[in-house]
Design an enzyme around this catalytic site. Structure first.
Site, PDB file in Angstrom:
ATOM      1  N   LYS A   1     -26.031  28.578  70.073  1.00 52.77           N
ATOM      2  CA  LYS A   1     -26.931  29.211  71.039  1.00 52.77           C
ATOM      3  C   LYS A   1     -26.088  29.982  72.053  1.00 52.77           C
ATOM      4  O   LYS A   1     -25.074  29.464  72.552  1.00 52.77           O
ATOM      5  CB  LYS A   1     -27.755  28.152  71.784  1.00 52.77           C
ATOM      6  CG  LYS A   1     -28.791  27.492  70.900  1.00 52.77           C
ATOM      7  CD  LYS A   1     -29.699  26.575  71.694  1.00 52.77           C
ATOM      8  CE  LYS A   1     -30.831  26.058  70.822  1.00 52.77           C
ATOM      9  NZ  LYS A   1     -30.437  25.600  69.483  1.00 52.77           N
TER      10      LYS A   1
ATOM     11  N   ASP B   1     -28.794  31.149  67.005  1.00 51.64           N
ATOM     12  CA  ASP B   1     -30.150  30.625  67.199  1.00 51.64           C
ATOM     13  C   ASP B   1     -30.909  31.491  68.204  1.00 51.64           C
ATOM     14  O   ASP B   1     -30.297  32.138  69.063  1.00 51.64           O
ATOM     15  CB  ASP B   1     -30.102  29.203  67.791  1.00 51.64           C
ATOM     16  CG  ASP B   1     -29.707  28.143  66.761  1.00 51.64           C
ATOM     17  OD1 ASP B   1     -29.738  28.427  65.549  1.00 51.64           O
ATOM     18  OD2 ASP B   1     -29.366  27.021  67.191  1.00 51.64           O
TER      19      ASP B   1
ATOM     20  N   GLN C   1     -38.657  34.764  65.598  1.00 52.33           N
ATOM     21  CA  GLN C   1     -39.750  33.782  65.713  1.00 52.33           C
ATOM     22  C   GLN C   1     -41.092  34.463  65.430  1.00 52.33           C
ATOM     23  O   GLN C   1     -41.447  35.433  66.102  1.00 52.33           O
ATOM     24  CB  GLN C   1     -39.758  33.212  67.138  1.00 52.33           C
ATOM     25  CG  GLN C   1     -38.472  32.483  67.516  1.00 52.33           C
ATOM     26  CD  GLN C   1     -38.178  32.541  69.006  1.00 52.33           C
ATOM     27  OE1 GLN C   1     -38.435  33.564  69.662  1.00 52.33           O
ATOM     28  NE2 GLN C   1     -37.602  31.479  69.546  1.00 52.33           N
TER      29      GLN C   1
ATOM     30  N   ARG D   1     -32.865  34.460  60.015  1.00 52.95           N
ATOM     31  CA  ARG D   1     -33.584  33.202  59.784  1.00 52.95           C
ATOM     32  C   ARG D   1     -34.961  33.387  60.425  1.00 52.95           C
ATOM     33  O   ARG D   1     -35.041  33.694  61.620  1.00 52.95           O
ATOM     34  CB  ARG D   1     -32.880  32.028  60.453  1.00 52.95           C
ATOM     35  CG  ARG D   1     -33.717  30.737  60.408  1.00 52.95           C
ATOM     36  CD  ARG D   1     -33.333  29.728  61.467  1.00 52.95           C
ATOM     37  NE  ARG D   1     -32.014  29.181  61.247  1.00 52.95           N
ATOM     38  CZ  ARG D   1     -31.231  28.739  62.242  1.00 52.95           C
ATOM     39  NH1 ARG D   1     -31.644  28.811  63.504  1.00 52.95           N
ATOM     40  NH2 ARG D   1     -30.046  28.255  61.975  1.00 52.95           N
TER      41      ARG D   1
ATOM     42  N   ALA E   1     -40.144  27.662  68.884  1.00 54.17           N
ATOM     43  CA  ALA E   1     -40.254  26.299  69.404  1.00 54.17           C
ATOM     44  C   ALA E   1     -40.414  26.228  70.922  1.00 54.17           C
ATOM     45  O   ALA E   1     -40.351  25.152  71.488  1.00 54.17           O
ATOM     46  CB  ALA E   1     -39.011  25.510  68.991  1.00 54.17           C
TER      47      ALA E   1
ATOM     48  N   HIS F   1     -41.252  23.862  57.625  1.00 52.64           N
ATOM     49  CA  HIS F   1     -41.640  22.669  56.867  1.00 52.64           C
ATOM     50  C   HIS F   1     -43.091  22.785  56.434  1.00 52.64           C
ATOM     51  O   HIS F   1     -43.671  21.823  55.935  1.00 52.64           O
ATOM     52  CB  HIS F   1     -41.480  21.409  57.727  1.00 52.64           C
ATOM     53  CG  HIS F   1     -40.224  21.394  58.504  1.00 52.64           C
ATOM     54  ND1 HIS F   1     -40.147  21.868  59.796  1.00 52.64           N
ATOM     55  CD2 HIS F   1     -38.971  21.024  58.163  1.00 52.64           C
ATOM     56  CE1 HIS F   1     -38.907  21.784  60.229  1.00 52.64           C
ATOM     57  NE2 HIS F   1     -38.164  21.273  59.257  1.00 52.64           N
TER      58      HIS F   1
ATOM     59  N   ARG G   1     -38.248  19.108  71.810  1.00 53.95           N
ATOM     60  CA  ARG G   1     -38.930  20.184  71.081  1.00 53.95           C
ATOM     61  C   ARG G   1     -39.429  19.677  69.721  1.00 53.95           C
ATOM     62  O   ARG G   1     -40.496  20.055  69.257  1.00 53.95           O
ATOM     63  CB  ARG G   1     -38.008  21.407  70.910  1.00 53.95           C
ATOM     64  CG  ARG G   1     -37.769  22.165  72.214  1.00 53.95           C
ATOM     65  CD  ARG G   1     -37.215  23.552  71.957  1.00 53.95           C
ATOM     66  NE  ARG G   1     -35.869  23.535  71.437  1.00 53.95           N
ATOM     67  CZ  ARG G   1     -34.766  23.490  72.185  1.00 53.95           C
ATOM     68  NH1 ARG G   1     -34.856  23.461  73.501  1.00 53.95           N
ATOM     69  NH2 ARG G   1     -33.575  23.484  71.628  1.00 53.95           N
ATOM     70  N   ARG G   2     -38.650  18.774  69.099  1.00 54.19           N
ATOM     71  CA  ARG G   2     -39.087  18.216  67.803  1.00 54.19           C
ATOM     72  C   ARG G   2     -40.321  17.339  67.993  1.00 54.19           C
ATOM     73  O   ARG G   2     -41.222  17.321  67.188  1.00 54.19           O
ATOM     74  CB  ARG G   2     -37.966  17.399  67.136  1.00 54.19           C
ATOM     75  CG  ARG G   2     -36.680  18.129  66.855  1.00 54.19           C
ATOM     76  CD  ARG G   2     -36.769  19.239  65.836  1.00 54.19           C
ATOM     77  NE  ARG G   2     -37.363  20.496  66.220  1.00 54.19           N
ATOM     78  CZ  ARG G   2     -36.751  21.520  66.842  1.00 54.19           C
ATOM     79  NH1 ARG G   2     -35.500  21.443  67.183  1.00 54.19           N
ATOM     80  NH2 ARG G   2     -37.386  22.631  67.126  1.00 54.19           N
TER      81      ARG G   2
END
Ligand SMILES: Cc1cc2nc3c(=O)[nH]c(=O)nc-3n(C[C@H](O)[C@H](O)[C@H](O)COP(=O)(O)OP(=O)(O)OC[C@H]3O[C@@H](n4cnc5c(N)ncnc54)[C@H](O)[C@@H]3O)c2cc1C
Length: 305
Positions: free
Chosen positions: A96, A130, A162, A183, A188, A226, A287-288
Site C-alpha cells: 500500500k 493495492d 474497485q 487486479r 473494501a 469470492h 474490513r474482512r
C-alpha cells in the site's frame, strides 16, 4: 448498518492499539492473517503452493507517519523478495502506498516504492500496488503509471481497480491502453454515493462489465473475488471468448472460501491467494469482518475452542 459500523471501527486508534496488543486480539486475527513474521508468511505461501495456488504477500500496515517507518516496511519487502526467490516460491508481493510514506512525503514514497519494484524487476517478480480509500485513487493510479512507464519496470508492477467506484470504467480503459496489469476487486472502504455505487446489484454489474473489458484486453489480469456469481460470469465469458486459463488468474484472500480456491484449481483455472502478515493487522481484519459480519461470530467461537 453493521458493515458501516465495522468499517468506521477500522479507523479507531484506541481500539486498534488495544486489539493489536492483546492475546485475544492476536488469536482472532489468525483466521485471516498468516502471522506476525516474514517466516510465517513464507510458510503459508509454501503451503498454498503445495495446493497448486500462487500467492501475493502483503506486509500489513497503512498510513505511516514518518519516512523511517516506510523505509523499515520496504526493507521487509526486500527481504521477502529475496527469500521468495531463494525458495523458488510461486509468490509476488502487494503493498500500500500509504505504507510506503505517501501521506508523509510523496517523492520519498516514490523512491522507496521504485526501489521495491526495481528489486522485483531484477529477479523477475511482481509488485501489486493495492488500492486504498478514494482519497488515494488518482494518486495511486498516477504512481503506478509513472512506475510502469519505466521500460525495465513495465512487466513488474500493476494496479488495483474497485468496481464500486463510478470512475472505474474510465480507469480500466486507460490502464488497458497502457497495458498495465490490473487486479479487479469490488472495493473494501466506505465511500459516498456520489462516487461509489451503493447497491450490491450495481457493484456486481460493474464488476462483470469491467471483467469482460479486462479479459478481452490481452493483458494478464487478476479477478479478485469470492462471489460465486462473479466467478461464474468470468468463466462463462472466458469460455465464450476463448480466453485460456493461462491468460488471467482468480485471486482470493487468505482464509476466505478455501473450498472455492481448491475447486478452481481442480477445474484447471489459476488462483492466487493474498496472504497478509505483520503486527498491524487491525484495520485489515475489521474490513474482512465488515464484508461478512458472520465472520465475527465464527472467529469468536473459535477463540474459545
Ligand atoms: C486478492 C484480493 C485483493 C484485494 N485487494 C483489495 C484492494 O487492494 N483494495 C480494496 O479496496 N479491496 C481489496 N480487496 C477486497 C475486495 O474489495 C472486497 O472487499 C472483498 O473481496 C469482498 O468482495 P467479494 O468480491 O468477495 O464479494 P462480496 O459480494 O463481498 O462477497 C461475496 C461472497 O463471498 C464470500 N465472502 C466475501 N468476503 C468474505 C469474507 N471476508 N469472509 C468470508 N466470506 C467472504 C461470502 O460468501 C459472500 O457472500 C481484495 C480482495 C481480494 C480477494
Amino acid at each position: 448498518m453493521l458493515r458501516a459500523a465495522l468499517i468506521s471501527l477500522s479507523a479507531s486508534k484506541s481500539l486498534r492499539s488495544f486489539a493489536e496488543k492483546t492475546w485475544a486480539g492476536q488469536r482472532l486475527s489468525r483466521r485471516f492473517v498468516a502471522g506476525t513474521e516474514i517466516a510465517d508468511a513464507l510458510q503459508a505461501a509454501r503451503a498454498m503452493n503445495q495446493l497448486g495456488l500462487s500467492v501475493s504477500v502483503d506486509n500489513l500496515g497503512e498510513n505511516v507517519t514518518n519516512i523511517a517507518e516506510a523505509r523499515h516496511s520496504a526493507q521487509l519487502y526486500h527481504q521477502m523478495l529475496d527469500q521468495m526467490s531463494a525458495q523458488s516460491l510461486g509468490a509476488n508481493v502487494s503493498l500500500k502506498l500509504t505504507h510506503m510514506g505517501l501521506d508523509v512525503d510523496e517523492n520519498a514514497a516514490y523512491e522507496i516504492t521504485a526501489q521495491v519494484v526495481e528489486h522485483a524487476s531484477r529477479i523477475n517478480n511482481f509488485v501489486r500496488v493495492d488500492m486504498e480509500g478514494s482519497a488515494y485513487t488518482q494518486r495511486t493510479l498516477d504512481f503506478v503509471r509513472q512506475l510502469h512507464s519505466r521500460p525495465d519496470f513495465a512487466c513488474h508492477v500493476g494496479a488495483v481497480v474497485q468496481s464500486y467506484l463510478r470512475r472505474s470504467e474510465e480507469d480500466i480503459k486507460q490502464l488497458i491502453a497502457e497495458r498495465i496489469r490490473v487486479r479487479l476487486c469490488k472495493g473494501a472502504y466506505k465511500e459516498p454515493p456520489d462516487i461509489a455505487f451503493e447497491k450490491k446489484a450495481d457493484v456486481d454489474a460493474s464488476y462483470v462489465k469491467l471483467t469482460k473489458m479486462l479479459l478481452k484486453s490481452g493483458v494478464y489480469h487478476g479477478i479478485a473475488t469470492h462471489d460465486e456469481n462473479m466467478i461464474r460470469a468470468t468463466i462463462d465469458f472466458a469460455r465464450a471468448e476463448k480466453v485460456a486459463p493461462e491468460e488471467f488468474e482468480f485471486q482470493m484472500l487468505y482464509g476466505v472460501r478455501r473450498d472455492l480456491q481448491q475447486k478452481l484449481i481442480k477445474d484447471g483455472w489459476r488462483c492466487r491467494v493474498y496472504i497478509p502478515f505483520g503486527t498491524e493487522w487491525y484495520p485489515y481484519l475489521m474490513r474482512r469482518l465488515a464484508e461478512r459480519p458472520a465472520n465475527a461470530i465464527f472467529i469468536l467461537k473459535n477463540l474459545f475452542r
